[in-house]
Enzyme design. Structure first.
Site, PDB file in Angstrom:
ATOM      1  N   LYS A  26      -5.593  -3.900 -13.126  1.00  0.00           N
ATOM      2  CA  LYS A  26      -5.854  -5.344 -13.276  1.00  0.00           C
ATOM      3  C   LYS A  26      -5.967  -6.025 -11.907  1.00  0.00           C
ATOM      4  O   LYS A  26      -6.900  -6.790 -11.656  1.00  0.00           O
ATOM      5  CB  LYS A  26      -4.726  -6.013 -14.091  1.00  0.00           C
ATOM      6  CG  LYS A  26      -4.515  -5.397 -15.469  1.00  0.00           C
ATOM      7  CD  LYS A  26      -3.418  -6.113 -16.255  1.00  0.00           C
ATOM      8  CE  LYS A  26      -2.035  -6.043 -15.656  1.00  0.00           C
ATOM      9  NZ  LYS A  26      -1.442  -4.683 -15.606  1.00  0.00           N
ATOM     10  N   ARG A 138       0.990   3.918  -5.278  1.00  0.00           N
ATOM     11  CA  ARG A 138       0.464   2.595  -4.898  1.00  0.00           C
ATOM     12  C   ARG A 138       1.166   2.052  -3.645  1.00  0.00           C
ATOM     13  O   ARG A 138       2.381   2.130  -3.517  1.00  0.00           O
ATOM     14  CB  ARG A 138       0.653   1.590  -6.034  1.00  0.00           C
ATOM     15  CG  ARG A 138       0.278   0.172  -5.588  1.00  0.00           C
ATOM     16  CD  ARG A 138       0.148  -0.789  -6.712  1.00  0.00           C
ATOM     17  NE  ARG A 138       1.348  -0.895  -7.522  1.00  0.00           N
ATOM     18  CZ  ARG A 138       1.407  -1.594  -8.651  1.00  0.00           C
ATOM     19  NH1 ARG A 138       0.341  -2.211  -9.083  1.00  0.00           N
ATOM     20  NH2 ARG A 138       2.526  -1.653  -9.337  1.00  0.00           N
ATOM     21  N   ARG A 182       8.542  -0.116 -18.212  1.00  0.00           N
ATOM     22  CA  ARG A 182       7.465  -1.122 -18.251  1.00  0.00           C
ATOM     23  C   ARG A 182       6.431  -0.737 -19.315  1.00  0.00           C
ATOM     24  O   ARG A 182       5.903  -1.606 -20.024  1.00  0.00           O
ATOM     25  CB  ARG A 182       6.790  -1.231 -16.876  1.00  0.00           C
ATOM     26  CG  ARG A 182       7.669  -1.940 -15.855  1.00  0.00           C
ATOM     27  CD  ARG A 182       7.283  -1.615 -14.424  1.00  0.00           C
ATOM     28  NE  ARG A 182       5.958  -2.041 -14.057  1.00  0.00           N
ATOM     29  CZ  ARG A 182       5.283  -1.570 -13.003  1.00  0.00           C
ATOM     30  NH1 ARG A 182       5.814  -0.656 -12.220  1.00  0.00           N
ATOM     31  NH2 ARG A 182       4.086  -2.021 -12.736  1.00  0.00           N
TER      32      ARG A 182
HETATM   33  P1  AP5 Z   1      -3.373  -2.025  -9.759  1.00  0.00           P
HETATM   34  O1  AP5 Z   1      -4.703  -2.667  -9.638  1.00  0.00           O
HETATM   35  O2  AP5 Z   1      -2.292  -2.441  -8.833  1.00  0.00           O
HETATM   36  O3  AP5 Z   1      -2.876  -2.084 -11.294  1.00  0.00           O
HETATM   37  P2  AP5 Z   1      -2.232  -3.282 -12.145  1.00  0.00           P
HETATM   38  O4  AP5 Z   1      -2.803  -3.196 -13.513  1.00  0.00           O
HETATM   39  O5  AP5 Z   1      -2.358  -4.556 -11.406  1.00  0.00           O
HETATM   40  O6  AP5 Z   1      -0.739  -2.755 -12.185  1.00  0.00           O
HETATM   41  P3  AP5 Z   1       0.637  -3.557 -12.048  1.00  0.00           P
HETATM   42  O7  AP5 Z   1       1.688  -2.516 -11.837  1.00  0.00           O
HETATM   43  O8  AP5 Z   1       0.531  -4.648 -11.016  1.00  0.00           O
HETATM   44  O9  AP5 Z   1       0.758  -4.164 -13.458  1.00  0.00           O
HETATM   45  P4  AP5 Z   1       1.983  -4.808 -14.129  1.00  0.00           P
HETATM   46  O10 AP5 Z   1       1.352  -5.529 -15.234  1.00  0.00           O
HETATM   47  O11 AP5 Z   1       3.039  -3.853 -14.496  1.00  0.00           O
HETATM   48  O12 AP5 Z   1       2.660  -5.667 -12.933  1.00  0.00           O
HETATM   49  P5  AP5 Z   1       2.788  -7.219 -12.672  1.00  0.00           P
HETATM   50  O13 AP5 Z   1       2.828  -7.399 -11.220  1.00  0.00           O
HETATM   51  O14 AP5 Z   1       1.820  -7.979 -13.465  1.00  0.00           O
HETATM   52  O15 AP5 Z   1      -3.610  -0.426  -9.623  1.00  0.00           O
HETATM   53  C1  AP5 Z   1      -2.521   0.462  -9.655  1.00  0.00           C
HETATM   54  C2  AP5 Z   1      -2.793   1.632  -8.680  1.00  0.00           C
HETATM   55  O16 AP5 Z   1      -3.926   2.361  -9.163  1.00  0.00           O
HETATM   56  C3  AP5 Z   1      -3.154   1.198  -7.235  1.00  0.00           C
HETATM   57  O17 AP5 Z   1      -2.619   2.125  -6.327  1.00  0.00           O
HETATM   58  C4  AP5 Z   1      -4.692   1.234  -7.216  1.00  0.00           C
HETATM   59  O18 AP5 Z   1      -5.205   1.501  -5.911  1.00  0.00           O
HETATM   60  C5  AP5 Z   1      -4.954   2.398  -8.176  1.00  0.00           C
HETATM   61  N1  AP5 Z   1      -6.237   2.261  -8.895  1.00  0.00           N
HETATM   62  C6  AP5 Z   1      -6.770   1.126  -9.433  1.00  0.00           C
HETATM   63  N2  AP5 Z   1      -7.940   1.392 -10.022  1.00  0.00           N
HETATM   64  C7  AP5 Z   1      -8.146   2.741  -9.866  1.00  0.00           C
HETATM   65  C8  AP5 Z   1      -9.178   3.618 -10.272  1.00  0.00           C
HETATM   66  N3  AP5 Z   1     -10.245   3.184 -10.954  1.00  0.00           N
HETATM   67  N4  AP5 Z   1      -9.062   4.941  -9.968  1.00  0.00           N
HETATM   68  C9  AP5 Z   1      -7.986   5.400  -9.268  1.00  0.00           C
HETATM   69  N5  AP5 Z   1      -6.966   4.606  -8.854  1.00  0.00           N
HETATM   70  C10 AP5 Z   1      -7.057   3.291  -9.151  1.00  0.00           C
HETATM   71  O19 AP5 Z   1       4.235  -7.527 -13.291  1.00  0.00           O
HETATM   72  C11 AP5 Z   1       5.403  -7.013 -12.705  1.00  0.00           C
HETATM   73  C12 AP5 Z   1       6.628  -7.475 -13.499  1.00  0.00           C
HETATM   74  O20 AP5 Z   1       6.715  -8.915 -13.455  1.00  0.00           O
HETATM   75  C13 AP5 Z   1       6.634  -7.140 -15.000  1.00  0.00           C
HETATM   76  O21 AP5 Z   1       7.129  -5.846 -15.251  1.00  0.00           O
HETATM   77  C14 AP5 Z   1       7.557  -8.231 -15.553  1.00  0.00           C
HETATM   78  O22 AP5 Z   1       8.896  -7.925 -15.280  1.00  0.00           O
HETATM   79  C15 AP5 Z   1       7.171  -9.437 -14.706  1.00  0.00           C
HETATM   80  N6  AP5 Z   1       6.075 -10.219 -15.324  1.00  0.00           N
HETATM   81  C16 AP5 Z   1       4.825 -10.399 -14.797  1.00  0.00           C
HETATM   82  N7  AP5 Z   1       4.081 -11.148 -15.622  1.00  0.00           N
HETATM   83  C17 AP5 Z   1       4.862 -11.456 -16.687  1.00  0.00           C
HETATM   84  C18 AP5 Z   1       4.638 -12.176 -17.885  1.00  0.00           C
HETATM   85  N8  AP5 Z   1       3.447 -12.748 -18.155  1.00  0.00           N
HETATM   86  N9  AP5 Z   1       5.666 -12.272 -18.761  1.00  0.00           N
HETATM   87  C19 AP5 Z   1       6.878 -11.717 -18.505  1.00  0.00           C
HETATM   88  N10 AP5 Z   1       7.146 -11.008 -17.394  1.00  0.00           N
HETATM   89  C20 AP5 Z   1       6.148 -10.877 -16.489  1.00  0.00           C
HETATM   90 MG    MG Z   2      -0.965  -5.920 -10.538  1.00  0.00          MG
END
Ligand code: AP5
Ligand code: MG
Length: 239
Positions: A26, A138, A182
């Site tokens: 994402k 990552r 997660r």
């Molecule tokens: P990346 O693009 O970083 O993936 P992502 O989907 O953004 O993953 P996140 O871990 O950030 O998602 P998340 O939803 O768990 O975390 P968030 O910060 O929102 O890609 C991942 C890796 O893959 C990278 O190394 C990238 O280079 C690689 N990659 C990407 N595309 C690729 C491809 N095509 N091929 C190969 N490699 C690739 O949330 C964190 C925490 O915050 C949650 O757990 C929760 O506690 C809290 N939180 C956030 N939002 C909320 C909400 N709305 N409600 C409640 N709690 C929340």
């Molecule tokens: Mg992210």
């Protein structure tokens, strides 16, 4: 439908909802799409900014995030409600990691209607075994936010951001045990949103996010979204 309602839909700004499990790409896609869509609003990034600031919100969120649990709906709903009213969102925006519960999705659709946004969901689907490998490798720049992968997209100099030379960081919630938690939260609390969106008539596109480079996945997203921007009011497509 009245003429007034039709006009307001036509004038609505696009709101792209990047939906998918942890590590589905994402954040990577949002950074590639923001030039053409509008600001990248990541609730995870917003919460991490509060954690770095050490304020009350950050302190209460930190324990939950480190455990792989979701932060309460009211907290993230308020962050998003305020952010989307900022002037840079007026022509469109990208949501990443929000909504994450059906309650958040209900609140979001009300906000979208009130603030005249036209939501479209892009659901990135990636196999969970691949997710664990991806997230373990990552690395992220704390200054400009660029996301790297030690395997698929490494920085030119190990541990340093290509753009500004900052030391890259590993997220605290990228340990395997926390990643698994997660994913459990995603299955139980977030996936049911798809059914809610479907019933609400929101445009949705399922994109295979696991088998190709970010650039090729970006192209698939662009093609899918062109059908919405080209005038289709509702769609549910796999790509
Ligand atoms: P990346 O693009 O970083 O993936 P992502 O989907 O953004 O993953 P996140 O871990 O950030 O998602 P998340 O939803 O768990 O975390 P968030 O910060 O929102 O890609 C991942 C890796 O893959 C990278 O190394 C990238 O280079 C690689 N990659 C990407 N595309 C690729 C491809 N095509 N091929 C190969 N490699 C690739 O949330 C964190 C925490 O915050 C949650 O757990 C929760 O506690 C809290 N939180 C956030 N939002 C909320 C909400 N709305 N409600 C409640 N709690 C929340
Ligand atoms: Mg992210």
């Amino acid at each position: 439908m009245t003429g007034t309602t039709t006009n307001s839909i036509a004038a609505a700004a696009p709101a792209l909802i990047l939906f998918g499990s942890p590590g589905s790409g994402k954040g990577t896609q949002a950074k590639l799409l923001r030039e053409s869509f509008g600001p990248h609003i990541s609730t995870g990034d917003m919460l991490r900014t509060h954690i770095s600031a050490g304020d009350d919100l950050g302190q209460s969120a930190e324990t939950l995030i480190k455990a792989g649990k979701l932060v309460p709906d009211e907290v993230v709903n308020e962050l998003v409600a305020e952010r989307i009213l900022e002037p840079d969102c007026k022509d469109g925006l990208i949501l990443d990691g929000y909504p994450r519960t059906v309650k958040q999705a209900e609140v979001l659709l009300k906000m979208m209607q009130r603030d005249r946004f036209r939501p479209a969901v892009v659901h990135l689907v990636v196999d969970y075994d691949k997710i664990v490998a991806r997230l373990s490798g990552r690395r992220q720049c704390p200054v400009c936010g660029t996301i790297y992968s030690s395997t698929s997209n490494p920085p030119k100099i190990a541990g340093k951001c290509d753009r500004d030379g900052s030391a890259l960081e590993t997220r605290e919630d990228d340990k395997e045990s926390v990643i698994r938690e997660r994913l459990r939260e995603y299955d139980s609390q977030t996936l049911p949103i798809l059914d809610f969106f479907q019933k609400s008539g929101v445009s949705m596109f399922e994109i295979n996010g696991g088998e190709d480079t970010p650039q090729r996945i970006l192209e698939r997203i662009r093609v899918a979204l062109a059908t919405v921007n080209g005038g289709a009011s509702q769609a549910s497509v796999r790509s």
